[in-house]
Design a protein around this motif. Structure first.
Motif, short mmCIF file in Angstrom:
data_model
loop_
_atom_site.label_atom_id
_atom_site.label_comp_id
_atom_site.label_asym_id
_atom_site.label_seq_id
_atom_site.Cartn_x
_atom_site.Cartn_y
_atom_site.Cartn_z
N ILE A 53 -27.86 43.64 -19.69
CA ILE A 53 -28.66 44.19 -18.47
C ILE A 53 -30.09 44.31 -18.72
CG2 ILE A 53 -26.54 45.12 -17.50
CD1 ILE A 53 -27.77 47.88 -18.21
N PRO A 54 -30.84 44.27 -17.68
CA PRO A 54 -30.44 43.73 -16.43
C PRO A 54 -30.10 42.39 -16.19
CG PRO A 54 -32.73 43.97 -16.50
CD PRO A 54 -32.29 44.31 -17.90
N VAL A 55 -29.12 42.16 -15.35
CA VAL A 55 -28.69 40.53 -15.22
C VAL A 55 -29.00 40.16 -13.68
CG1 VAL A 55 -26.93 39.11 -15.38
CG2 VAL A 55 -27.13 40.55 -17.02
N VAL A 56 -29.48 38.99 -13.50
CA VAL A 56 -29.53 38.52 -12.16
C VAL A 56 -28.62 37.23 -11.99
CG1 VAL A 56 -31.14 37.50 -10.29
CG2 VAL A 56 -32.16 39.11 -12.02
N GLU A 57 -27.82 37.30 -11.10
CA GLU A 57 -26.94 36.33 -10.68
C GLU A 57 -27.15 35.56 -9.47
OE1 GLU A 57 -22.57 36.95 -12.80
OE2 GLU A 57 -22.39 37.23 -10.63
N TYR A 58 -27.06 34.27 -9.09
CA TYR A 58 -27.11 33.55 -8.18
C TYR A 58 -26.10 32.51 -7.91
CZ TYR A 58 -28.59 30.81 -4.21
OH TYR A 58 -28.68 30.03 -3.01
N ASN A 59 -25.16 32.66 -6.93
CA ASN A 59 -23.99 31.71 -6.57
C ASN A 59 -23.14 31.74 -7.88
OD1 ASN A 59 -24.31 30.76 -4.36
ND2 ASN A 59 -25.69 28.86 -4.84
N GLY A 60 -22.95 32.88 -8.46
CA GLY A 60 -22.04 33.16 -9.70
C GLY A 60 -22.62 32.66 -11.23
N GLN A 61 -23.80 32.20 -11.12
CA GLN A 61 -24.44 31.67 -12.24
C GLN A 61 -25.61 32.92 -12.79
OE1 GLN A 61 -22.68 29.49 -13.49
NE2 GLN A 61 -23.97 27.80 -13.63
N VAL A 62 -25.70 33.02 -14.11
CA VAL A 62 -26.67 33.98 -14.42
C VAL A 62 -27.96 33.40 -14.58
CG1 VAL A 62 -27.62 35.22 -16.50
CG2 VAL A 62 -25.31 35.48 -15.88
N ILE A 63 -29.09 33.67 -13.74
CA ILE A 63 -30.19 32.97 -13.60
C ILE A 63 -31.31 33.51 -14.53
CG2 ILE A 63 -30.16 31.91 -11.61
CD1 ILE A 63 -31.77 34.02 -10.42
N GLN A 64 -30.99 34.80 -14.92
CA GLN A 64 -32.10 35.40 -16.08
C GLN A 64 -31.18 36.95 -16.27
OE1 GLN A 64 -36.26 36.17 -15.21
NE2 GLN A 64 -36.60 35.49 -17.11
N TYR A 65 -31.57 37.30 -17.48
CA TYR A 65 -31.24 38.67 -18.15
C TYR A 65 -32.22 39.25 -19.10
CZ TYR A 65 -29.25 36.45 -22.16
OH TYR A 65 -29.23 35.74 -23.27
N GLY A 66 -32.10 40.44 -19.34
CA GLY A 66 -33.00 41.14 -20.38
C GLY A 66 -34.27 41.49 -19.62
N ASN A 67 -35.29 40.73 -20.16
CA ASN A 67 -36.76 40.88 -19.67
C ASN A 67 -36.77 39.95 -18.47
OD1 ASN A 67 -38.14 42.91 -21.27
ND2 ASN A 67 -38.00 41.64 -23.15
N LEU A 68 -36.82 40.16 -17.20
CA LEU A 68 -37.29 39.46 -16.20
C LEU A 68 -38.39 39.22 -16.01
CD1 LEU A 68 -34.53 41.02 -13.77
CD2 LEU A 68 -34.07 39.49 -15.81
#
Length: 81
Positions: A53-68
């Motif tokens: 975390i933090p984790v950003v998901e779009y359409n079930g896919q992780v697009i970025q995590y940690g340092n956004l």
């Protein structure tokens, strides 16, 4: 079209606060709706993302995590790129 983003976070997480601010900046420029999920309240999310975390998901896919960062998030969510 508004895109639904899932933002996995937890309380007392400074990186999550920074990540939410970054997502809010992207939301000023792109039509996104952010659903925030506290992994401490969701056993499945906690097990899946506990150390990411933090984790950003779009359409079930992780697009970025940690340092956004703005550029990575914007690029992943912008249809014109």
């Amino acid at each position: 079209m508004v895109k639904k983003i899932t933002f996995y976070t937890r309380n007392q997480c400074p990186l999550c606060v920074e990540g939410r601010a970054m997502l809010d900046m992207v939301a000023e420029d792109l039509p996104i709706r952010i659903e925030e999920i506290d992994i401490e309240q969701d056993d499945e999310a906690h097990e899946k993302y506990m150390i990411m975390i933090p984790v950003v998901e779009y359409n079930g896919q992780v697009i970025q995590y940690g340092n956004l960062d703005y550029a990575t998030l914007y690029e992943a969510l912008d249809d014109s790129v």
